[in-house]
Write an enzyme that holds these catalytic residues in place. Sequence first.
Site, PDB file in Angstrom:
ATOM      1  N   GLY A 223      47.058  46.013  35.196  1.00 48.73           N
ATOM      2  CA  GLY A 223      47.378  47.391  35.548  1.00 48.73           C
ATOM      3  C   GLY A 223      46.446  48.372  34.866  1.00 48.73           C
ATOM      4  O   GLY A 223      45.807  49.179  35.496  1.00 48.73           O
ATOM      5  N   PHE A 224      46.411  48.306  33.525  1.00 53.44           N
ATOM      6  CA  PHE A 224      45.505  49.129  32.699  1.00 53.44           C
ATOM      7  C   PHE A 224      45.770  50.619  32.860  1.00 53.44           C
ATOM      8  O   PHE A 224      44.923  51.432  32.495  1.00 53.44           O
ATOM      9  CB  PHE A 224      44.040  48.793  33.018  1.00 53.44           C
ATOM     10  CG  PHE A 224      43.766  47.322  33.108  1.00 53.44           C
ATOM     11  CD1 PHE A 224      43.817  46.540  31.969  1.00 53.44           C
ATOM     12  CD2 PHE A 224      43.506  46.718  34.323  1.00 53.44           C
ATOM     13  CE1 PHE A 224      43.595  45.169  32.040  1.00 53.44           C
ATOM     14  CE2 PHE A 224      43.294  45.352  34.403  1.00 53.44           C
ATOM     15  CZ  PHE A 224      43.336  44.571  33.262  1.00 53.44           C
ATOM     16  N   THR A 451      49.864  40.698  29.983  1.00 51.76           N
ATOM     17  CA  THR A 451      49.616  40.746  28.544  1.00 51.76           C
ATOM     18  C   THR A 451      50.246  39.573  27.799  1.00 51.76           C
ATOM     19  O   THR A 451      49.850  39.266  26.685  1.00 51.76           O
ATOM     20  CB  THR A 451      50.225  42.022  27.953  1.00 51.76           C
ATOM     21  OG1 THR A 451      51.623  42.024  28.287  1.00 51.76           O
ATOM     22  CG2 THR A 451      49.573  43.266  28.533  1.00 51.76           C
ATOM     23  N   GLY A 492      54.497  49.084  24.750  1.00 52.09           N
ATOM     24  CA  GLY A 492      55.434  48.132  25.323  1.00 52.09           C
ATOM     25  C   GLY A 492      56.139  47.303  24.273  1.00 52.09           C
ATOM     26  O   GLY A 492      57.364  47.406  24.106  1.00 52.09           O
ATOM     27  N   ILE A 563      50.654  41.064  13.724  1.00 52.31           N
ATOM     28  CA  ILE A 563      50.275  40.493  15.015  1.00 52.31           C
ATOM     29  C   ILE A 563      51.338  39.464  15.395  1.00 52.31           C
ATOM     30  O   ILE A 563      51.561  38.486  14.676  1.00 52.31           O
ATOM     31  CB  ILE A 563      48.872  39.854  14.923  1.00 52.31           C
ATOM     32  CG1 ILE A 563      47.821  40.928  14.606  1.00 52.31           C
ATOM     33  CG2 ILE A 563      48.540  39.089  16.202  1.00 52.31           C
ATOM     34  CD1 ILE A 563      47.679  42.036  15.630  1.00 52.31           C
ATOM     35  N   GLN A 572      44.082  40.320  24.299  1.00 54.53           N
ATOM     36  CA  GLN A 572      44.097  41.771  24.524  1.00 54.53           C
ATOM     37  C   GLN A 572      42.866  42.442  23.918  1.00 54.53           C
ATOM     38  O   GLN A 572      42.223  43.284  24.543  1.00 54.53           O
ATOM     39  CB  GLN A 572      45.367  42.391  23.935  1.00 54.53           C
ATOM     40  CG  GLN A 572      46.615  42.100  24.732  1.00 54.53           C
ATOM     41  CD  GLN A 572      46.515  42.615  26.148  1.00 54.53           C
ATOM     42  OE1 GLN A 572      46.312  43.796  26.385  1.00 54.53           O
ATOM     43  NE2 GLN A 572      46.600  41.727  27.112  1.00 54.53           N
ATOM     44  N   GLY A 636      50.602  48.784  18.578  1.00 59.65           N
ATOM     45  CA  GLY A 636      50.158  48.381  19.910  1.00 59.65           C
ATOM     46  C   GLY A 636      48.729  47.877  19.885  1.00 59.65           C
ATOM     47  O   GLY A 636      47.900  48.352  19.111  1.00 59.65           O
ATOM     48  N   GLY A 638      47.147  46.881  23.125  1.00 55.40           N
ATOM     49  CA  GLY A 638      46.623  46.801  24.489  1.00 55.40           C
ATOM     50  C   GLY A 638      45.384  47.640  24.716  1.00 55.40           C
ATOM     51  O   GLY A 638      44.573  47.335  25.581  1.00 55.40           O
ATOM     52  N   GLU A 639      45.221  48.723  23.965  1.00 53.22           N
ATOM     53  CA  GLU A 639      44.176  49.683  24.312  1.00 53.22           C
ATOM     54  C   GLU A 639      43.093  49.834  23.263  1.00 53.22           C
ATOM     55  O   GLU A 639      41.973  50.231  23.574  1.00 53.22           O
ATOM     56  CB  GLU A 639      44.836  51.025  24.656  1.00 53.22           C
ATOM     57  CG  GLU A 639      45.829  50.776  25.784  1.00 53.22           C
ATOM     58  CD  GLU A 639      46.564  51.989  26.300  1.00 53.22           C
ATOM     59  OE1 GLU A 639      45.974  52.740  27.061  1.00 53.22           O
ATOM     60  OE2 GLU A 639      47.744  52.142  25.954  1.00 53.22           O
TER      61      GLU A 639
END
Length: 674
Positions: A223-224, A451, A492, A563, A572, A636, A638-639
């Site tokens: 999705g991103f 993810t 998330g 982590i 990720q 987080g 993811g980014e």
Amino acid sequence: MNRIEGREKVTGLATYAAEYPVKGVVHAFAVQAGIAKGRVTDVDARAALARPGVLAVLSSGHPPELSQDAAPELALFQRPDVAYRGQIVAAVVAETLEQARAAARDVRVQYREDRHDVRLRADHPGLYRPEKVNPGLPTDTVKGDVEAGLAAAAATVDVTYTTPVLHNNPMEPHAALAVWFEDGGLTVFDSTQGVSADRDTIARTLGLAPEQVRVVARHVGGGFGAKGTTRPHAILAALCARAVGRPVKVSLTRQQLFDVTGYRTPTIQRLRIGADADGRLTALDHEVAVQSSTLVEFAEQAAAPARVMYATPALRTAHRLVRLDVATPSWMRAPGECPGMYALESAMDELAVAAGLDPVELRVRNEPEAEPDSGLPFSSRNLVACLREGACLFGWERRDPAPGVRREGRWLVGTGVAASTYPSRRLPSQATATAEDDDFVVRLAAADIGTGARTALTRIAADALDVPPERVRVELGDSDLPDAPLAGGSMGLASWGSAVVAACEDLRRDGKQGEADTTAAVKADARLARHAFGAQFAEVRVDEDTGEVRVSHLLGVFACGRIVDADLARSQFVGGMTMGLGMALMEQTVTDERFGGFVNRDLAQYHIPVCADVERIEAVWLDEHDERLNPMGSKGIGEIGIVGTAAAIGNAVYHATGRRVRDLPITPAKLLER
Ligand code: MOS
């Protein structure tokens, strides 16, 4: 622990939105505006309706009923106005996808065309100061006297960087399958990053109560950000299904994704930074120009990370926005931080050169005590440790700072560094945990967009219940489960995990059943500056004759709290860094200034890195303990991997060649320009 759905995925059994076996399903295909601005004056559907298998044609000629509250990008066929080329202006429903697609070409749309303007420029007269920038941050900030700080500096830079339109390209294209029931209820199998929010938006758009809508997304193929908000295909499927009284599937083509699923705004970023003789900043000014559509004010917060990064007595950040005849930009991995840190971290490299300082050392010298803009203490901040650890692993101490002097045959070789950061937030979530026979079932409306969220939540629940993970099953991806926030903003796992831990603790007290809602806990979170940090190191080789850039080594060192799962986390980080490599060297959507819309709209012409482009990417992390975040102690991930990567590569290209390209992507043509 292996990814729970890994076997289902590699054997093709995992069900994506377009793949749910629904009886009697028919297909819709969108007709898109061929002009950039104006209005539809006539839709002639006769030829299309005469084609085999065609059931209906929808358009603004007969607006289908929709709520007044429908967001402008979702208010399909309500008005004849065209806000951008590629906007959905009609749709054909037919028995098969091929019939719908063929008939869509026969829908004759007449327009009255107005003059359009699709070009972002720094001197655009329409640039204005929005009230807020995403996600509700102040538009401008000022602390101290920037002009005085710059005037007093021993070394300064005043540079402008530009980044192009960029597009998310998840492997699974957006798709939705809508089924109406006799009681007025609606189920949508959608490719979405958040089933609860998608349900709410679909309900609001159609004028339904949330309880009447169910969204299912058990597996999502990436999705991103592009699936973080409800996109028009989901509304289109619901409207078409209502019109023909059959379940309807909408599967966007790769080209359609470029038009209607959002994109990263282009940016023009001016940075002025000054440092004294010791390399301590005297002033930092980051001003950004970005674009949005005429429909929606979407203001990307690209200058926001400058409020977080470095100690300076004078700090100014500013955002300006212009509304153009373009589609509304949206989220793309690390919106704000990603383009903003590209510019800031490139400018810091230029400042290091101007000041005659090592770029790692320059950053270390400007480490702040507290968050520079807000003055809030950091919950934890280990940027310096990331820089030091990365420098050690990368062999940075052997680096000769002189640009353009290392050579391996035809290749010029250079190295670069950049810092990385991303906020560590969490949102309220619900979850339940139930003892069933010998096993435990955890339920919440989270989304696993690839993810590995399902796997990570299983580990978190097993830890909280103190049982082996084999005894835990996590059910997610269905809005009938307890409400949960979206997989976005790298929030998330922090959000869902908090609720899962609380539900499991409740189950342990009760013995049978546990439930949790973290709304109060999240509201009570102490006011702290919560961010993850990292350091990106790059080695590049540049072909002197062709200008080809190869990234021979990327190393990311991250400090992201605890982590939860090493394999998933590495995936990720490495994925984000790979996307950053694409941003640095390849990715660019070209806006068509004559006709509006985008010129390159597929993976043949929008280039993303393939395995051959990725020679060696390593991601490591520090053992960071931060008890003030959430029950897992996690930030987080993811980014943050994409943040800073493009700057590290650009800085390495400068070190290799002596050429500073300030306009992404760094293409051979730009490097060969004289
Ligand atoms: Mo991310 S851009 O918040 O999906």
